[in-house]
Design an enzyme around this catalytic site. Structure first.
Site: not given
Length: 980
Positions: A218, A239-241, A243
């Site tokens: 990230h 973004s991924d959850a 992260a």
């Protein structure tokens, strides 16, 4: 055309001009609010709310009923770009249709997953397409083009590729770092994303949870260095959850969330998926970062501008012009037919000694057995089934129900405590006969999580349970009514779940033998970690005091009423042919958050196919699974073996049509099937070159090779021709269906280096010199897929196939020169039916300038640009850019080898840019030196260290690292200087 009062509402203007106008009208708080996944409405400007993220991996997920296509790995197994594009169109249309019904459905779809299937024990292997970057790219381009649509201005949906970058492990997935050397980065991991982005049908990417070379994805500089340079489109990075919070909470990469958020935004993250629908936490962090000067307004504006551009492309501001605004294609006849076609094309025939096809005929009986024989399994990213076809359903329909015998093969057991037999009380008002309606849809009254059903008790009346061991001792227990034992939030055990499922599966248990007893067991609930205790108010795994401990668990005796293998043997002996259906449940032992531990088929299922085969030699094994198995005994002993990923709503019908010969199977393996766990590298070893991973480098003999798959027709390959035309390699051949039914063939073209080109001038040599050319053959792929084509041919028909391959596909990343290079020389073009079944070989000669040795004397070298390594890892040079190499363990020496280092006319020493504490040793053609490094003050506190070493000419150089040393660069001390 009517005048528009505000430029951002004017469809005559470009999206970029309209986005700039709208951006200028938003307040700072309104802009910041748009950076969260759930962006609120801006009512004063007439903007509605916007959500990034709608799962659509193989159909619309999580939003109720939708067409369910085969799993992504099954789509990869079709090797059919056109089919996958049509599936993308169907899924995109269903997203639009469901959006019209429910405004929670988003048009920014998080699909497809293009992470390469490097390691078959990865728990999320079902989400990817292939271990090969070329095949993955082709399928991803097709799917995203379908999702995007073909309108020149407006997008059907906005696809986001997952997960950037080098992500193949669920174990420690938010703290583990993938060590990715430059060649693997450029030849493998980046390639999976590059072609889809260049094709112009991708709206963005999602970074993965893991770190790459010691730096969280990230805050990856590669987003700017590569991703956004592949296209002129304003890609959105979502973004991924959770992260963004991981950067501080689990990874400890930053000290404060404000620093982490600022770094993510500057690295290129545009939309923050964190804290669910509560945007206040993330927007508060952004405001604090702004107030502290960690970011400025331009960083926020850059991200918002990209998000607005996506919203304009989706037609949000031009509903009257949006060609997809009125799409209502949900569960259409065409989509149902497409789901069946996809399921048929995904079936891979691994072995056939002539038993198949199994033509239905008078008097033929088929026994259908196995734990997945009457199952239609969904995974975490599936929609809710509108239609359901199990193997048993399909075979009964095709062969006639009266000709089909069935035995699931579960072990039927009863459990008894000191208070009596475990009993499942009748549920008042619960439907009798199971949890499925006529169409196979789930009955919501019987889903897991209910607390109004009575819990299990112990008494005089036993309930017989079906016990399934999914491997590693993970069990499910089910009643005759088809209800699994499950645990709700109140901690009680009930028969309340139609299938195992959920983010945390509440339907899995483990029987633990009690020491000092012959047949005593405790029952551990895996979802909570609590043990089952049966009290007066019923069975539970937790109470007000927390989880039930091991010491407080009820001890049960297990009585086996019938072994599943006995039931299978009984019906197998009574049938003409047996079809054993084995495999996995995608929610158990291999899924998101959980890697597999072995390639082996679970012991209970292994016993079933052996029992069937012992009773009836005409036994077919069908593996319906999200991943490969090592089934060497089955491959050796059974006459026929098939594999299919979980095939969605039409899986059973498709399998029956293949077995009966209505369809000649032509699926091909999208990843190598290894013979045993011994063939596998470590799960966290991402160096596919050094550890010889995937078909590209694997030196052993696989159980089934990449690209393998049989059919019912015979095909001949002929007239292979190649021609190098500038930057293109033209390849042509003819394929003929020589016998059997009309069938598909998947033509596969591979390339490998054959030898260096002859040069007019001999290269200057020196001690340890490696002549220019194609490098060390150990480091080049054994063969590499460059093109494929699935064709349908009638008996006796032939098709001329012509492909154009960019010459650059013959190249590799030169660590010596830091660029992509195609060495001059002879290359072999291999045409065949798999990576191991090569039918024709032709050669092509590529001319050009050989790269020559490393210019160390003039350019130095980056430590990460090694040719070989042992016991080292790549880490981050700084938190924003660069790589270093360090020992994998501070207690063991790590070694690096740099081939063909050209020290020119002579140098007097070497300079090392390094941090940490320990030692550096250098060995060059009999010369050696050793440096002791004092503690530099931390991993990012670099100093330059010099050592005298008289070198000239071309040599191989070895470097050893010990301690906490992090080596960044090596430069030379010119002969005109003296070392410090």
């Amino acid at each position: 055309m009517t005048d528009h009062p505000l430029p951002f509402r004017d469809p005559r203007l470009s999206f970029s001009r309209r986005a700039d106008d709208l951006l200028g009208r938003l307040t700072s708080d309104e802009r910041i609010a748009m950076l969260h996944q759930f962006a609120p409405a801006v009512e004063r400007l007439g903007l509605g709310p916007f959500r990034t993220g709608q799962e659509a991996l193989h159909g619309v997920a999580w939003m109720g009923p939708a067409t369910v296509f085969p799993q992504a790995v099954g789509l990869g197994a079709t090797w059919n770009d056109d089919l996958v594009r049509r599936i993308g169109e169907a899924v995109g249309n269903e997203v639009r249709a469901k959006r019209a019904q429910d405004d929670r459905v988003g048009l920014n779809v998080w699909a497809p997953t293009v992470n390469l299937l490097r390691h078959p024990l990865w728990g999320r292997g079902e989400e990817g397409y292939s271990e090969d970057p070329a095949l993955t790219s082709a399928i991803a381009v097709a799917y995203t083009r379908g999702l995007r649509g073909d309108h020149p201005r407006y997008w059907r949906t906005a696809p986001v590729l997952k997960h950037w970058l080098a992500h193949n492990n669920e174990t420690d997935r938010d703290t583990a770092s993938s060590s990715v050397r430059p060649r693997v980065l450029h030849e493998y991991d980046l390639r999976a994303f590059r072609d889809a982005v260049r094709a112009g049908a991708v709206a963005g990417v999602m970074p993965a949870y893991n770190l790459v070379n010691g730096r969280p994805n990230h805050v990856s500089p590669l987003l700017g260095q590569y991703l956004r340079r592949w296209t002129d489109q304003p890609l959105v990075v979502c973004s991924d959850a959770g992260a963004p919070s991981n950067l501080v909470d689990s990874e400890h990469y930053f000290d404060t969330h404000e620093e982490a958020t600022a770094a993510s935004l500057k690295a290129g993250v545009d939309s923050f998926t964190d804290h669910g629908t509560d945007s206040t936490v993330m927007t508060g962090r952004i405001r604090d970062a702004l107030a502290k000067g960690l970011i400025d307004e331009s960083d926020i504006d850059t991200a918002v501008r990209r998000l607005l551009a996506m919203r304009f492309a989706l037609g949000e501001f031009d509903p009257e012009l949006d060609p997809y605004a009125q799409v209502d294609d949900l569960d259409t006849e065409e989509h149902r037919a497409l789901a069946l076609e996809a399921a048929e094309q995904a079936v891979v025939l691994l072995k056939n000694d002539g038993l198949l096809p199994l033509e239905p005929k008078q008097g033929r009986t088929v026994a259908v057995v196995g734990l997945l024989a009457d199952a239609c399994k969904l995974d975490w990213y599936s929609g809710t089934l509108l239609h359901r076809s199990t193997p048993l359903d399909g075979i009964r329909a095709r062969y006639g129900a009266e000709n089909v015998l069935f035995a699931e093969g579960v072990d039927r057991v009863r459990l008894k405590s000191s208070d009596g037999w475990v009993h499942v009380p009748a549920a008042d008002g619960a439907a009798e006969g199971g949890a499925r309606g006529a169409e196979g849809a789930l009955d919501p009254a019987l889903l897991a999580g209910r607390t109004d059903l009575p819990p299990l008790t112990c008494g005089d009346e036993p309930t017989e349970l079906a016990l399934v061991d999914w491997g590693d001792g993970v069990l499910t227990l089910r009643t005759d009514e088809g209800l699994h034992l499950s645990v709700a939030d109140d901690g009680y055990v009930r028969a309340s779940a139609d299938e195992p499922g959920g983010w945390v599966v509440q339907e899995t248990f483990r029987l633990e033998a009690v020491e000092g007893t012959d047949d005593g067991y405790r029952l551990l609930h895996l979802g909570t970690g609590g043990y089952v205790s049966v009290a007066a108010d019923g069975a539970k795994v937790a109470d007000a005091g927390g989880k039930i401990s091991r010491n407080d668990a009820t001890v049960f005796e297990r009585e086996t009423v019938e072994h599943g293998a006995d039931a299978v043997a009984r019906v197998a002996a009574a049938a003409d042919t047996v079809v054993v259906v084995a495999g996995n449940d995608p929610h158990i032992n291999g899924r998101e958050t959980e890697d597999r531990t072995t390639l082996a088929l679970p012991a209970q299922q292994d016993r079933l196919w052996r029992a069937a085969h012992a009773a009836n030699p005409r036994t077919v094994l069908v593996l319906a699974s999200a991943y490969p198995y090592a089934v060497g005994d089955a491959a050796d002993g059974l006459p026929a073996l098939l594999w299919t990923a979980h095939g969605g709503q039409a899986a059973g019908t498709a399998l029956a049509r293949v077995l009966a010969g209505d369809v000649s199977p032509a699926g091909r393996l999208p990843q190598t099937w290894y013979a045993s766990d011994d063939d596998l590298p470590g799960l966290l070893d991402y160096d596919i070159i050094g550890s010889r991973q995937t078909y590209l480098y694997f030196d052993g003999t696989p159980l089934f090779p990449f690209g393998h798959g049989l059919g019912y027709a015979d095909f001949t390959y002929s007239a292979l021709r190649t021609e190098v035309d500038g930057e293109r390699l033209r390849v042509a051949l003819t394929v003929t269906n020589d016998g059997g039914p009309a069938a598909d063939e998947v033509v596969q073209l591979y390339v490998r280096a054959a030898g260096p080109a002859k040069t007019a001038e001999p290269a200057r040599e020196g001690p340890g010199r490696r002549l220019p050319g194609l490098g060390d053959p150990r480091d080049l792929p054994r063969r590499k897929l460059v093109a494929h084509r699935r064709v349908h041919l009638a008996p006796g028909a032939a098709e001329h196939i012509a492909c154009e391959v960019p010459v650059e596909e013959l190249g590799h990343w030169s660590v010596a020169h830091g660029r992509w290079t195609v060495e001059p020389g002879t290359y072999e073009i291999l045409a065949g039916a798999s990576s191991a079944d090569i039918r024709l070989i032709a050669t092509a000669v590529v001319h050009g300038e050989a790269q020559g040795p490393r210019p160390v004397a003039t350019h130095g070298l980056e430590a990460v640009d090694y040719d070989r390594q042992k016991d080292t890892e790549i880490l981050d040079r700084t938190k924003t850019e660069g790589d270093v190499v360090a020992p994998a363990s501070a207690d063991e020496e790590g070694s690096l080898v740099y081939e063909a280092c050209d020290f020119g006319e002579g140098v007097s020493g070497l300079r090392f840019l390094a941090s940490g504490e320990g030692s550096i040793t250098v060995s060059v053609s009999g010369h050696s030196l050793a440096l002791q490094l004092p503690d530099t003050g931390g991993p990012y506190a670099y100093r330059t260290f010099e050592a005298a070493l008289d070198l000239r000419g071309v040599h191989e150089m070895g470097i050893g690292l010990r301690g906490t040393v992090r080596l960044a660069r090596v430069d030379v001390v010119p002969a005109t200087e003296e070392t410090a």
